[in-house]
Design a protein around this motif. Structure first.
Motif, PDB file in Angstrom:
ATOM      1  N   MET A  27       0.810  -1.218   0.000  1.00 55.03           N
ATOM      2  CA  MET A  27       0.000   0.000   0.000  1.00 55.03           C
ATOM      3  C   MET A  27       0.842   1.266   0.000  1.00 55.03           C
ATOM      4  SD  MET A  27      -3.102  -0.975  -0.190  1.00 55.03           S
ATOM      5  CE  MET A  27      -3.999   0.516   0.252  1.00 55.03           C
ATOM      6  N   GLN A  28       2.111   1.182  -0.348  1.00 51.81           N
ATOM      7  CA  GLN A  28       2.968   2.360  -0.381  1.00 51.81           C
ATOM      8  C   GLN A  28       2.495   3.367  -1.429  1.00 51.81           C
ATOM      9  OE1 GLN A  28       5.966   3.078   1.706  1.00 51.81           O
ATOM     10  NE2 GLN A  28       4.513   1.722   2.757  1.00 51.81           N
ATOM     11  N   SER A  29       2.608   4.654  -1.080  1.00 53.36           N
ATOM     12  CA  SER A  29       2.196   5.702  -2.013  1.00 53.36           C
ATOM     13  C   SER A  29       3.147   5.815  -3.197  1.00 53.36           C
ATOM     14  CB  SER A  29       2.104   7.052  -1.287  1.00 53.36           C
ATOM     15  OG  SER A  29       3.361   7.404  -0.716  1.00 53.36           O
ATOM     16  N   LEU A  30       4.391   5.406  -3.014  1.00 52.10           N
ATOM     17  CA  LEU A  30       5.357   5.379  -4.113  1.00 52.10           C
ATOM     18  C   LEU A  30       5.096   4.159  -4.975  1.00 52.10           C
ATOM     19  CD1 LEU A  30       8.016   6.737  -5.214  1.00 52.10           C
ATOM     20  CD2 LEU A  30       9.239   4.979  -3.904  1.00 52.10           C
ATOM     21  N   LYS A  31       4.993   4.347  -6.253  1.00 53.27           N
ATOM     22  CA  LYS A  31       4.683   3.247  -7.162  1.00 53.27           C
ATOM     23  C   LYS A  31       5.962   2.641  -7.734  1.00 53.27           C
ATOM     24  CE  LYS A  31       0.463   4.115  -6.267  1.00 53.27           C
ATOM     25  NZ  LYS A  31      -0.201   3.266  -5.248  1.00 53.27           N
ATOM     26  N   ASP A  90       7.034  -8.485  11.554  1.00 56.13           N
ATOM     27  CA  ASP A  90       6.097  -8.144  12.624  1.00 56.13           C
ATOM     28  C   ASP A  90       5.922  -6.633  12.791  1.00 56.13           C
ATOM     29  OD1 ASP A  90       8.701  -7.911  13.485  1.00 56.13           O
ATOM     30  OD2 ASP A  90       8.380  -8.822  15.453  1.00 56.13           O
ATOM     31  N   ASP A  91       6.467  -5.851  11.847  1.00 59.61           N
ATOM     32  CA  ASP A  91       6.326  -4.399  11.894  1.00 59.61           C
ATOM     33  C   ASP A  91       5.444  -3.920  10.741  1.00 59.61           C
ATOM     34  OD1 ASP A  91       8.047  -4.340  14.121  1.00 59.61           O
ATOM     35  OD2 ASP A  91       9.805  -4.302  12.818  1.00 59.61           O
ATOM     36  N   VAL A  92       5.092  -2.638  10.746  1.00 62.93           N
ATOM     37  CA  VAL A  92       4.121  -2.110   9.778  1.00 62.93           C
ATOM     38  C   VAL A  92       4.637  -0.796   9.203  1.00 62.93           C
ATOM     39  CG1 VAL A  92       1.735  -1.369   9.407  1.00 62.93           C
ATOM     40  CG2 VAL A  92       2.238  -3.156  11.103  1.00 62.93           C
ATOM     41  N   LEU A  93       4.685  -0.696   7.876  1.00 63.27           N
ATOM     42  CA  LEU A  93       5.167   0.501   7.199  1.00 63.27           C
ATOM     43  C   LEU A  93       4.085   1.563   7.093  1.00 63.27           C
ATOM     44  CD1 LEU A  93       7.119  -1.160   4.242  1.00 63.27           C
ATOM     45  CD2 LEU A  93       8.130   0.094   6.159  1.00 63.27           C
ATOM     46  N   ASP A  94       4.471   2.818   7.285  1.00 57.73           N
ATOM     47  CA  ASP A  94       3.608   3.956   6.984  1.00 57.73           C
ATOM     48  C   ASP A  94       3.435   4.045   5.471  1.00 57.73           C
ATOM     49  OD1 ASP A  94       2.594   6.799   8.116  1.00 57.73           O
ATOM     50  OD2 ASP A  94       3.643   7.106   6.205  1.00 57.73           O
ATOM     51  N   PRO A  95       2.279   4.477   4.953  1.00 58.16           N
ATOM     52  CA  PRO A  95       2.082   4.551   3.502  1.00 58.16           C
ATOM     53  C   PRO A  95       3.119   5.405   2.777  1.00 58.16           C
ATOM     54  CG  PRO A  95      -0.020   4.755   4.630  1.00 58.16           C
ATOM     55  CD  PRO A  95       1.038   4.787   5.699  1.00 58.16           C
ATOM     56  N   ASP A  96       3.684   6.416   3.440  1.00 55.99           N
ATOM     57  CA  ASP A  96       4.665   7.294   2.805  1.00 55.99           C
ATOM     58  C   ASP A  96       6.101   6.943   3.179  1.00 55.99           C
ATOM     59  OD1 ASP A  96       2.834   8.868   1.375  1.00 55.99           O
ATOM     60  OD2 ASP A  96       2.459  10.147   3.106  1.00 55.99           O
ATOM     61  N   TYR A  97       6.297   5.770   3.766  1.00 59.02           N
ATOM     62  CA  TYR A  97       7.651   5.365   4.163  1.00 59.02           C
ATOM     63  C   TYR A  97       8.612   5.418   2.975  1.00 59.02           C
ATOM     64  CZ  TYR A  97      11.513   2.140   5.007  1.00 59.02           C
ATOM     65  OH  TYR A  97      12.766   1.582   5.062  1.00 59.02           O
ATOM     66  N   ALA A  98       8.314   4.678   1.924  1.00 54.78           N
ATOM     67  CA  ALA A  98       9.240   4.576   0.786  1.00 54.78           C
ATOM     68  C   ALA A  98       9.435   5.922   0.102  1.00 54.78           C
ATOM     69  CB  ALA A  98       8.728   3.536  -0.208  1.00 54.78           C
ATOM     70  N   LYS A  99       8.354   6.647  -0.085  1.00 55.44           N
ATOM     71  CA  LYS A  99       8.423   7.953  -0.747  1.00 55.44           C
ATOM     72  C   LYS A  99       9.328   8.905   0.021  1.00 55.44           C
ATOM     73  CE  LYS A  99       5.386  11.725  -2.315  1.00 55.44           C
ATOM     74  NZ  LYS A  99       3.968  12.182  -2.383  1.00 55.44           N
ATOM     75  N   LEU A 201      21.793   8.819   7.385  1.00 54.51           N
ATOM     76  CA  LEU A 201      20.845   9.816   7.892  1.00 54.51           C
ATOM     77  C   LEU A 201      19.799   9.135   8.753  1.00 54.51           C
ATOM     78  CD1 LEU A 201      19.829  12.802   7.782  1.00 54.51           C
ATOM     79  CD2 LEU A 201      18.402  12.111   5.826  1.00 54.51           C
ATOM     80  N   TRP A 202      19.554   9.710   9.949  1.00 55.50           N
ATOM     81  CA  TRP A 202      18.464   9.262  10.814  1.00 55.50           C
ATOM     82  C   TRP A 202      17.358  10.312  10.781  1.00 55.50           C
ATOM     83  CZ3 TRP A 202      21.434   7.519  15.871  1.00 55.50           C
ATOM     84  CH2 TRP A 202      21.996   6.248  15.653  1.00 55.50           C
ATOM     85  N   LEU A 203      16.150   9.900  10.461  1.00 56.76           N
ATOM     86  CA  LEU A 203      15.010  10.802  10.390  1.00 56.76           C
ATOM     87  C   LEU A 203      14.224  10.767  11.700  1.00 56.76           C
ATOM     88  CD1 LEU A 203      13.685   9.940   6.806  1.00 56.76           C
ATOM     89  CD2 LEU A 203      15.266  11.772   7.481  1.00 56.76           C
ATOM     90  N   ALA A 204      13.907  11.942  12.224  1.00 56.50           N
ATOM     91  CA  ALA A 204      13.140  12.024  13.477  1.00 56.50           C
ATOM     92  C   ALA A 204      11.665  11.708  13.262  1.00 56.50           C
ATOM     93  CB  ALA A 204      13.300  13.416  14.083  1.00 56.50           C
ATOM     94  N   GLN A 205      11.168  11.950  12.051  1.00 56.96           N
ATOM     95  CA  GLN A 205       9.755  11.691  11.748  1.00 56.96           C
ATOM     96  C   GLN A 205       9.517  10.180  11.690  1.00 56.96           C
ATOM     97  OE1 GLN A 205       7.243  13.848  11.312  1.00 56.96           O
ATOM     98  NE2 GLN A 205       5.726  12.313  10.769  1.00 56.96           N
ATOM     99  N   PRO A 206       8.579   9.639  12.468  1.00 59.50           N
ATOM    100  CA  PRO A 206       8.311   8.195  12.412  1.00 59.50           C
ATOM    101  C   PRO A 206       7.661   7.805  11.094  1.00 59.50           C
ATOM    102  CG  PRO A 206       6.715   9.285  13.843  1.00 59.50           C
ATOM    103  CD  PRO A 206       7.736  10.322  13.469  1.00 59.50           C
ATOM    104  N   ARG A 207       8.182   6.739  10.482  1.00 56.13           N
ATOM    105  CA  ARG A 207       7.665   6.288   9.202  1.00 56.13           C
ATOM    106  C   ARG A 207       7.265   4.813   9.202  1.00 56.13           C
ATOM    107  NH1 ARG A 207       5.505  10.309   6.409  1.00 56.13           N
ATOM    108  NH2 ARG A 207       6.965  12.060   6.144  1.00 56.13           N
ATOM    109  N   PHE A 208       7.260   4.190  10.387  1.00 56.60           N
ATOM    110  CA  PHE A 208       6.686   2.847  10.487  1.00 56.60           C
ATOM    111  C   PHE A 208       6.339   2.551  11.930  1.00 56.60           C
ATOM    112  CE2 PHE A 208      11.113   1.866  11.374  1.00 56.60           C
ATOM    113  CZ  PHE A 208      11.139   0.676  12.087  1.00 56.60           C
ATOM    114  N   LEU A 209       5.704   1.424  12.153  1.00 53.83           N
ATOM    115  CA  LEU A 209       5.325   0.974  13.492  1.00 53.83           C
ATOM    116  C   LEU A 209       6.212  -0.199  13.877  1.00 53.83           C
ATOM    117  CD1 LEU A 209       1.412   0.984  13.135  1.00 53.83           C
ATOM    118  CD2 LEU A 209       2.871   2.793  14.074  1.00 53.83           C
ATOM    119  N   TYR A 210       6.911  -0.041  14.985  1.00 58.21           N
ATOM    120  CA  TYR A 210       7.801  -1.085  15.482  1.00 58.21           C
ATOM    121  C   TYR A 210       7.079  -1.813  16.607  1.00 58.21           C
ATOM    122  CZ  TYR A 210      12.096  -3.316  17.191  1.00 58.21           C
ATOM    123  OH  TYR A 210      13.046  -4.234  17.576  1.00 58.21           O
TER     124      TYR A 210
END
Length: 319
Positions: A27-31, A90-99, A201-210
Motif C-alpha cells: 500500500m505504499q504511495s510510491l509506485k 512483525d512491523d508495519v510501514l507507513d504509507p509514505d515510508y518509501a516515498k 541519515l536518521w530521520l526524526a519523523q516516524p515512518r513505520f510501526l515497530y
C-alpha cells in the motif's frame, strides 16, 4: 540495476503479523516498488496463506531453513534494485515510508542509508511512544562514535530501529552480518561497516510501526553477545567509545547480568553472591549513585523503559 526499490520482508513463522507487514508494503504511495517475501519459516503455513491472500506477491522460500544472520546476508547478495529495504515481518510501514526515505537518498548522493524513527506498537495496541526517544531533529552520521553513542549511553536519545533502514544497494554489497562481531548485536556492527562507505541519515519523523511483543528476539537478553560486541568495537574502532559511554554500557551490562544470575534472596544476601556478583553490586551502587546525582535523564530513561514493558504486556492480553 533497472529496478528502483526492492522491499524484502524477512518472514519466519509469524503469519498474522506477516500479512499485516506485506499489506503495508503493498500500500505504499510510491509506485513501482517490488515487494518480496523471503520466507524462512519452519513449515509451509506462511507461504500457503500468503499465496492465497496475495496471489501476485513474489515469495522466495528458503530451503533448507537458514540461520537468521545468514538469511539477511543472502538477501543482500540477491538484491538487484538501486535501493533496498530489509523489513521485519512483525512491523508495519507507513504509507509514505518509501516515498519519504527514497527522496532523501536521491537528494543527497553521498548518503548510503537512511534510517527512520518509529511509533511503538505494544502487541496489538498503538502507542504515542517513539522508538528514538526525545529525538526531535534529523541526524546525519559520519563517524562511528556518532553511531554507537545512542546504543551505549544512558541518555534519552535512542538509535533508529534496524528494520526501518533503506540502503543504497551498491553500498552494502559485500557487507554481511557477522556473528563474530557481536552475536545477536551484529546488526550494529553491520551499520558501522555501512558507515565506512558513506554517511547515514536518521530521520526524526516516524515512518513505520515497530512492534514489541513477547516473541521479539531483541527483547531476549544475551550478555555474551553484548560482551562480544564491546570487544569488537574496542579492537576495531579504538577511541570510538567515549569513557562516559563505556561506563554507561558497563552499568547496563552488569545490571542485566545481575538480574539474570541472582534470585531476589541473593540480591539481598551478600554472603550467597559469588565474586562476580559482588563486583556487579559494587559497580552498580557506585555508578548508580553518580547517575542519580549528576544525570537525572537516566531516571527518565528507566521510567520510559518500565512504561514500555507495561504497555507491551498490556498489548498482549487476550480480548
Amino acid at each position: 540495476m533497472s529496478k528502483r526499490l526492492q522491499i524484502y520482508i524477512l518472514s519466519c513463522d509469524r503469519l498474522d503479523y506477516c500479512c499485516e507487514a506485506v499489506q503495508s508494503a503493498l500500500m505504499q504511495s510510491l509506485k513501482g516498488i517490488e515487494v518480496i517475501v523471503s520466507d524462512n519459516s519452519s513449515g509451509p503455513a506462511v507461504v500457503d496463506a500468503l499465496e492465497k491472500r496475495f496471489p501476485d506477491l513474489t515469495i522466495v522460500r528458503r530451503r533448507p531453513q537458514l540461520p537468521a544472520l545468514e538469511h539477511f546476508n543472502q538477501i543482500i547478495a540477491e538484491s538487484e534494485a538501486e535501493f533496498l529495504v530489509l523489513f521485519h515481518d512483525d512491523d508495519v510501514l507507513d504509507p509514505d515510508y518509501a516515498k519519504s526515505l527514497i527522496a532523501h537518498l536521491e537528494a543527497d548522493s553521498e548518503l548510503v542509508a537512511v534510517g527512520t524513527n518509529a511509533n511503538i506498537l505494544a502487541g496489538e495496541m498503538p502507542t504515542k511512544r517513539l522508538f528514538m526517544g526525545q529525538t526531535v531533529a534529523d541526524r546525519r552520521l559520519s563517524s562511528v562514535h556518532q553511531l554507537i553513542k545512542p546504543y551505549t549511553s544512558l541518555d534519552l536519545d535512542s538509535p533508529a530501529p534496524f528494520p526501518g533502514y533503506m540502503y543504497r544497494t551498491q553500498s552494502v554489497k559485500g557487507l554481511a552480518l557477522d556473528p563474530t562481531t557481536g552475536g545477536k548485536h551484529a546488526d550494529v556492527s553491520f551499520l558501522m561497516s555501512v558507515l565506512g562507505r558513506g554517511p547515514i541519515l536518521w530521520l526524526a519523523q516516524p515512518r513505520f510501526l515497530y512492534r514489541f511483543h513477547g516473541n521479539n528476539d531483541s527483547r531476549a537478553e544475551n550478555i555474551a553477545s553484548r560482551m562480544r560486541w564491546l570487544r569488537f568495537v574496542k579492537s576495531r574502532y579504538p577511541g570510538a567509545l567515549a569513557q562516559e559511554n563505556l561506563q554507561d554500557f558497563r552499568f547496563q551490562l552488569w545490571s542485566r547480568w545481575l538480574v539474570q544470575h541472582s534470585t531476589k534472596f541473593e540480591l539481598l544476601s551478600p554472603q550467597s553472591i559469588g565474586w562476580r556478583r559482588d563486583v556487579a553490586r559494587r559497580f552498580i551502587l557506585t555508578y548508580g549513585t553518580k547517575l542519580a546525582a549528576t544525570r537525572p535523564a537516566f531516571w527518565r530513561r528507566v521510567l520510559r523503559s518500565l512504561r514500555a514493558r507495561y504497555q507491551a504486556k498490556a498489548g498482549n492480553k487476550p480480548d
